[in-house]
Motif scaffolding. Structure first.
Motif, PDB file in Angstrom:
ATOM      1  N   SER A 280       0.728  -1.274   0.063  1.00 55.18           N
ATOM      2  CA  SER A 280       0.056  -0.027  -0.213  1.00 55.18           C
ATOM      3  C   SER A 280       0.853   1.288   0.228  1.00 55.18           C
ATOM      4  O   SER A 280       0.296   2.252  -0.399  1.00 55.18           O
ATOM      5  N   ARG A 281       2.155   1.329   0.544  1.00 57.73           N
ATOM      6  CA  ARG A 281       2.837   2.499   0.569  1.00 57.73           C
ATOM      7  C   ARG A 281       2.211   3.664   1.425  1.00 57.73           C
ATOM      8  O   ARG A 281       2.582   4.804   1.283  1.00 57.73           O
ATOM      9  N   GLY A 282       1.502   3.024   2.312  1.00 53.84           N
ATOM     10  CA  GLY A 282       0.656   4.053   3.373  1.00 53.84           C
ATOM     11  C   GLY A 282      -0.566   4.622   2.825  1.00 53.84           C
ATOM     12  O   GLY A 282      -1.191   5.335   3.588  1.00 53.84           O
ATOM     13  N   ASN A 283      -0.868   4.441   1.519  1.00 51.72           N
ATOM     14  CA  ASN A 283      -2.131   4.794   1.146  1.00 51.72           C
ATOM     15  C   ASN A 283      -3.307   4.030   2.099  1.00 51.72           C
ATOM     16  O   ASN A 283      -3.295   2.851   2.217  1.00 51.72           O
ATOM     17  N   LYS A 284      -4.438   4.845   2.030  1.00 55.28           N
ATOM     18  CA  LYS A 284      -5.465   4.340   2.918  1.00 55.28           C
ATOM     19  C   LYS A 284      -5.167   3.970   4.223  1.00 55.28           C
ATOM     20  O   LYS A 284      -5.804   3.088   4.850  1.00 55.28           O
ATOM     21  N   HIS A 285      -4.083   4.623   4.965  1.00 54.58           N
ATOM     22  CA  HIS A 285      -3.715   4.164   6.187  1.00 54.58           C
ATOM     23  C   HIS A 285      -3.942   5.615   6.896  1.00 54.58           C
ATOM     24  O   HIS A 285      -3.841   6.603   6.388  1.00 54.58           O
ATOM     25  N   SER A 314       7.657  14.520   9.082  1.00 57.60           N
ATOM     26  CA  SER A 314       8.573  14.737   8.010  1.00 57.60           C
ATOM     27  C   SER A 314       9.284  13.392   7.369  1.00 57.60           C
ATOM     28  O   SER A 314       9.758  13.540   6.337  1.00 57.60           O
ATOM     29  N   LEU A 315       8.985  12.392   7.890  1.00 61.14           N
ATOM     30  CA  LEU A 315       9.538  11.165   7.325  1.00 61.14           C
ATOM     31  C   LEU A 315       8.967  10.975   5.933  1.00 61.14           C
ATOM     32  O   LEU A 315       7.718  10.544   6.045  1.00 61.14           O
ATOM     33  N   PRO A 316       9.661  10.398   5.042  1.00 60.52           N
ATOM     34  CA  PRO A 316       8.909  10.309   3.624  1.00 60.52           C
ATOM     35  C   PRO A 316       7.729   8.960   3.667  1.00 60.52           C
ATOM     36  O   PRO A 316       7.117   8.872   2.813  1.00 60.52           O
ATOM     37  N   GLU A 317       8.379   8.103   4.551  1.00 60.91           N
ATOM     38  CA  GLU A 317       7.327   6.760   4.596  1.00 60.91           C
ATOM     39  C   GLU A 317       6.259   6.966   4.895  1.00 60.91           C
ATOM     40  O   GLU A 317       5.332   6.464   4.689  1.00 60.91           O
ATOM     41  N   PHE A 318       6.102   8.151   5.629  1.00 59.44           N
ATOM     42  CA  PHE A 318       4.578   8.641   6.338  1.00 59.44           C
ATOM     43  C   PHE A 318       3.875   9.698   5.372  1.00 59.44           C
ATOM     44  O   PHE A 318       2.759  10.132   5.788  1.00 59.44           O
ATOM     45  N   TRP A 319       4.348   9.887   4.128  1.00 60.29           N
ATOM     46  CA  TRP A 319       3.826  11.013   3.412  1.00 60.29           C
ATOM     47  C   TRP A 319       2.347  10.739   2.797  1.00 60.29           C
ATOM     48  O   TRP A 319       1.436  11.566   2.844  1.00 60.29           O
ATOM     49  N   ASN A 320       2.280   9.375   2.457  1.00 62.88           N
ATOM     50  CA  ASN A 320       0.984   9.102   2.134  1.00 62.88           C
ATOM     51  C   ASN A 320      -0.139   8.686   3.249  1.00 62.88           C
ATOM     52  O   ASN A 320      -1.204   8.407   2.825  1.00 62.88           O
TER      53      ASN A 320
END
Length: 572
Positions: A280-285, A314-320
């Motif tokens: 998911s890469r963080g989408n719909k999270h 600011s962490l890119p893993e949480f941008w989505n």
């Protein structure tokens, strides 16, 4: 290629499906037809055998492939849980190496499960808690379609351990009390002699709730949400129950930014080991931040001790990931503000209606009230706050005797009724929240200048008591709580330009005296009607039995908007 199995073993998984099946190590179990079938024509027997063989081949292969895939995920997850329980959060590289090391073990287990009798002739003959959960979800599909939520089972160091360690946090003596009762805090203990004792009813609905307890409140409500799923692929939304505020609050003045960031970075490592997260890469999270978002936006590379907060957002893993907080950055990616928790947590619609009746009939003999305390000169907006406090404390204000103006229902003949102030430095509002609530109940308007940031918990305490907020910055409400407050700010609040107040050109009390009583009555009615979606009900089984049909609170409205957002695939 022949698998070693017992000829008459009922648990064997042998098929005879040509070279492809043989290469997988499967054989078909020998079959003897009953005597009744032998009397049929050769053509009928041939058709039956071919059809049966094809059915067996297809079913067996599907089951064995499913078992192999399921086992791979199950073993990896088990190993990660063991590692994290021991305090080891593997990096993405270590997790990749681990995945390769466990693949052969997973395949071996898959073959043994296949040979252990996992074949079924009907899809209704299921085994195991996961299958039972899916069966239950199929049963309530009409109710939960498009509403299923998956909650990550994070290691306890990311949530439960933070609660258990509350007594070990230096400088935060009240933290344990704030975390009690599922994040509601300790119940009100108002003596009978207190003037507000007969108003704050029922007593079971009132708690000393900390303004930073949002993470616990959301998680406890989600635990009892009626449409949870154990299968993340069936979920419309996935929730990450990380108690970031409990981790960060005791470390805000920690000089080492590495210490402030440590648990957030460990969370990234854990999530990267999860297949659902990676897909998911963080989408719909969704992640809930208990503090204002400005406490989490330190640039990732800023390592100076003077840099504020941590770098979680600011962490890119949480941008989505969609971030919910009590104050958002309107220009930030995937952020939305939700109401501050107040002290009122009804457990039924009847308790909500009773409180609405209380604020509707309150005797508001004060025009305006300010609840707060002075700020240091370095804090933005200090000049406005000081001027409002000066005006409120002044005894040399002139009365507005213009008979052409329509006087508000709160105007009175003595100056003391025009503006009152509750100093939280003296009253200790966090320990005695009944004092601000009583002051708001006695007043028509409440002053809401920015504090340490643009938003204030006091705004929602004011609305809870049915007073009309006086705003000085559109970042306090209009650009924040767009899922919960009306887009038309004038329908429930008065907005004043702060420049005129700071310059001494405008007396706020005189300005409020000009508001017609008809406008005041309309605003009060709007506030009373919208109040249910601004408060958080008390978690409990009875509440959730009717959560889809009863009146919706701040939590319900937030969930509805999140599900709608994820269905529409839109960004905030």
């Amino acid at each position: 290629m022949t698998a070693a199995t017992e000829p008459n073993s009922p648990s064997s998984c042998r098929i005879d499906a040509g070279p492809w099946a043989a290469s997988m190590g499967y054989q078909q179990e020998s079959m003897s037809l009953p005597r009744e079938v032998e009397s049929l024509s050769k053509k009928t027997k041939m058709s039956s055998r071919v059809g049966g063989a094809r059915h067996s081949v297809t079913l067996a292969l599907v089951i064995c492939i499913f078992v192999a895939s399921y086992s791979l995920l199950d073993i990896d997850d088990l190993l990660l849980r063991v590692q994290t329980s021991l305090g080891y959060i593997p990096t993405a590289t270590a997790q990749t190496q681990q995945l390769g090391a466990t693949t052969s073990v997973s395949k071996t287990l898959a073959a043994s499960q296949c040979q252990g009798g996992m074949q079924r002739n009907s899809s209704t003959d299921r085994e195991g808690p996961e299958d039972q959960q899916l069966a239950d979800e199929d049963d309530d599909s009409a109710t939960c379609v498009g509403r299923r939520i998956y909650i990550y089972k994070l290691p306890p160091q990311f949530n439960q351990k933070l609660i258990e360690n509350c007594e070990n946090q230096q400088g935060w003596a009240r933290m344990c009390d704030d975390l009690s009762n599922q994040g509601l805090g300790t119940p009100f203990d108002v003596p009978e002699s207190d003037p507000s004792a007969h108003l704050l009813l029922p007593t079971s609905a009132w708690y000393k709730t900390n303004q930073f307890s949002l993470e616990l409140l959301f998680h406890e409500r989600l635990k009892k949400y009626p449409c949870l799923t154990e299968n993340p692929e069936r979920a419309t939304m996935s929730y990450i129950p990380f108690y970031s505020a409990l981790d960060l609050t005791p470390k805000l003045f920690e000089p080492s930014v590495a210490v402030r960031d440590r648990l957030s970075e460990r969370l990234v490592g854990w999530l990267q080991s999860n297949s659902h997260w990676e897909r998911s890469r963080g989408n719909k999270h969704v992640m809930v931040l208990g503090r204002i978002v400005w406490d989490y936006v330190r640039p990732e590379k800023a390592s100076q001790p003077s840099s504020w907060g941590n770098a979680l957002v600011s962490l890119p893993e949480f941008w989505n990931v969609t971030k919910l907080s009590i104050e958002r950055n309107p220009w930030g990616s995937e952020q939305m503000a939700v109401p501050y928790p107040t002290s009122f947590h009804p457990s039924s619609d009847a308790e909500m209606v009773s409180w609405q009746s209380t604020i509707r009939t309150a005797q508001r003999d004060k025009l305006v009230v300010f609840v707060g305390s002075p700020r240091h000169n370095k804090v933005p907006g200090t000049e406005l706050r000081h001027e409002l406090m000066r005006q409120c404390n002044s005894t040399n204000r002139s009365e507005n005797n213009n008979n052409n103006n329509t006087m508000s229902q709160a105007s009175a003949s003595n100056q003391n009724s025009r503006c009152t102030m509750v100093s939280c430095n003296v009253v200790k509002c966090a320990l005695n929240p009944q004092a601000p609530i009583r002051a708001f109940l006695e007043s028509v308007f409440c002053l809401q200048p920015p504090g340490d940031s643009a938003t204030r918990k006091s705004l929602f305490d004011c609305l809870l008591a049915g007073a009309i907020p006086v705003l000085f910055d559109n970042m306090t409400a209009a650009k924040q709580y767009q899922w919960h407050l009306p887009r038309d700010t004038a329908s429930y609040a008065i907005t004043i330009d702060p420049k005129h107040v700071v310059a001494g050109e405008l007396d706020v009390a005189n300005k409020l005296l000009e508001v017609p009583k008809e406008v005041i009555a309309t605003m009060q009615a709007t506030i009373i009607d919208m109040l249910p979606r601004l408060i958080y009900k008390k978690p409990g089984p009875k509440l959730f039995e009717q959560s889809l049909t009863s009146s919706k609170d701040a939590f319900d409205h937030t969930i509805d908007h999140l599900l709608q957002k994820f269905h529409a695939h839109v960004t905030i």
